[in-house]
Design a protein around this motif. Sequence first.
Motif, short mmCIF file in Angstrom:
data_model
loop_
_atom_site.label_atom_id
_atom_site.label_comp_id
_atom_site.label_asym_id
_atom_site.label_seq_id
_atom_site.Cartn_x
_atom_site.Cartn_y
_atom_site.Cartn_z
N THR A 69 45.25 -34.21 -66.69
CA THR A 69 44.28 -33.03 -66.33
C THR A 69 43.81 -33.29 -64.95
N LEU A 70 43.45 -34.39 -64.64
CA LEU A 70 43.04 -34.69 -63.16
C LEU A 70 44.39 -34.29 -61.99
N LYS A 71 45.58 -34.67 -62.44
CA LYS A 71 46.56 -34.56 -61.67
C LYS A 71 46.85 -32.93 -61.43
N HIS A 72 46.58 -32.44 -62.39
CA HIS A 72 46.73 -30.65 -62.28
C HIS A 72 45.58 -30.06 -62.09
N ASP A 73 44.53 -30.90 -61.51
CA ASP A 73 43.10 -30.18 -61.21
C ASP A 73 42.56 -29.23 -62.17
N ARG A 74 42.66 -29.51 -63.51
CA ARG A 74 42.13 -28.66 -64.22
C ARG A 74 40.95 -29.03 -65.10
N HIS A 75 40.03 -30.18 -64.36
CA HIS A 75 38.97 -30.66 -64.91
C HIS A 75 37.75 -29.69 -64.69
N VAL A 76 36.90 -29.40 -65.49
CA VAL A 76 35.75 -28.46 -65.31
C VAL A 76 34.91 -28.97 -64.17
N ARG A 77 34.71 -27.82 -63.32
CA ARG A 77 33.94 -28.34 -62.03
C ARG A 77 33.32 -26.96 -61.69
N VAL A 78 32.18 -26.95 -60.82
CA VAL A 78 31.74 -25.81 -60.21
C VAL A 78 31.93 -25.67 -58.91
N ASP A 79 32.92 -24.65 -58.72
CA ASP A 79 33.55 -24.24 -57.30
C ASP A 79 32.96 -23.48 -56.46
N VAL A 80 31.87 -23.39 -56.70
CA VAL A 80 30.89 -22.36 -55.54
C VAL A 80 31.08 -22.56 -54.39
N PHE A 81 30.99 -24.22 -53.99
CA PHE A 81 31.16 -24.32 -52.62
C PHE A 81 32.61 -24.91 -52.32
N TYR A 82 33.06 -25.67 -53.17
CA TYR A 82 34.42 -26.29 -52.89
C TYR A 82 35.61 -25.14 -52.44
N ALA A 83 35.33 -24.10 -53.28
CA ALA A 83 36.47 -22.99 -53.10
C ALA A 83 36.50 -22.33 -51.77
N ARG A 84 35.18 -22.42 -50.93
CA ARG A 84 35.00 -21.82 -49.91
C ARG A 84 35.62 -22.85 -48.62
N LEU A 85 35.68 -23.82 -48.88
CA LEU A 85 36.17 -25.07 -48.10
C LEU A 85 37.64 -24.92 -47.49
N THR A 86 37.80 -25.42 -46.28
CA THR A 86 39.24 -25.46 -45.68
C THR A 86 39.76 -26.66 -46.44
N PRO A 87 41.08 -26.68 -46.41
CA PRO A 87 41.85 -27.85 -47.12
C PRO A 87 41.37 -29.20 -46.78
N LYS A 88 40.97 -29.22 -45.45
CA LYS A 88 40.38 -30.58 -44.92
C LYS A 88 38.94 -30.78 -45.73
N GLY A 89 38.16 -30.00 -45.58
CA GLY A 89 36.97 -30.36 -46.16
C GLY A 89 36.97 -30.46 -47.87
N ARG A 90 38.10 -29.76 -48.49
CA ARG A 90 38.36 -30.26 -49.86
C ARG A 90 38.77 -31.49 -50.16
N ALA A 91 39.60 -31.99 -49.17
CA ALA A 91 39.98 -33.16 -49.08
C ALA A 91 38.90 -34.35 -48.96
N TRP A 92 38.11 -33.98 -48.19
CA TRP A 92 36.97 -34.90 -47.98
C TRP A 92 36.03 -34.81 -49.51
N ILE A 93 35.93 -33.84 -50.10
CA ILE A 93 35.19 -33.76 -51.36
C ILE A 93 35.90 -34.75 -52.30
#
Length: 177
Positions: A69-93
């Motif tokens: 599930t983690l491999k396919h990024d299917r765990h539940v999370r709140v994407d309010v901020f994460y979705a708005r980040l750049t790929p590099k910002g998401r990578a830092w998270i």
Amino acid sequence: MKLWRTSLAFISGLNEKVGAAISWLTTVMMLLVCFDVFTRYLLKRSSVAVQELEWHLFAVIFLLGAGFTLKHDRHVRVDVFYARLTPKGRAWIDLLGSLLFLLPFAALIIWTSFTFVKNAFLIGETSPDPGGLPARFLIKAAIPVGFALLLLQALAVAGEALRVILELPLQPREKKK
């Protein structure tokens, strides 16, 4: 560098194979639940072993499927901020979340569950219910195994995040679809 990429590919491949195998258990569990409902409500018979097997299968699916599930990024999370980040910002998270939270938590669960499993094995723990399943240590052993798969996949997520942060290219055969 090659060892790093090979390790990440191995971990992802392992969790992919485990996830594919575990996915078939959902069909088995569904058939088992249908059988249980049929026997309980139409035949007026019930089996403790069948009911326990249902939750044992659910536990195995949940625990061993967590890395997939983690491999396919299917765990539940709140994407309010994460979705708005750049790929590099998401990578830092992803990197910080894996290193600071997921890896220590998974390691703690693995470490503490060994005694739990060992004690169940040593005493020959069985179900406390009449007609229940024997060898309860088997289901308990899924805890450290499942968290080990999750820990490995967290390492792969952290490694991929680090690749993005450092702007290292994918090898031609590794390009994402």
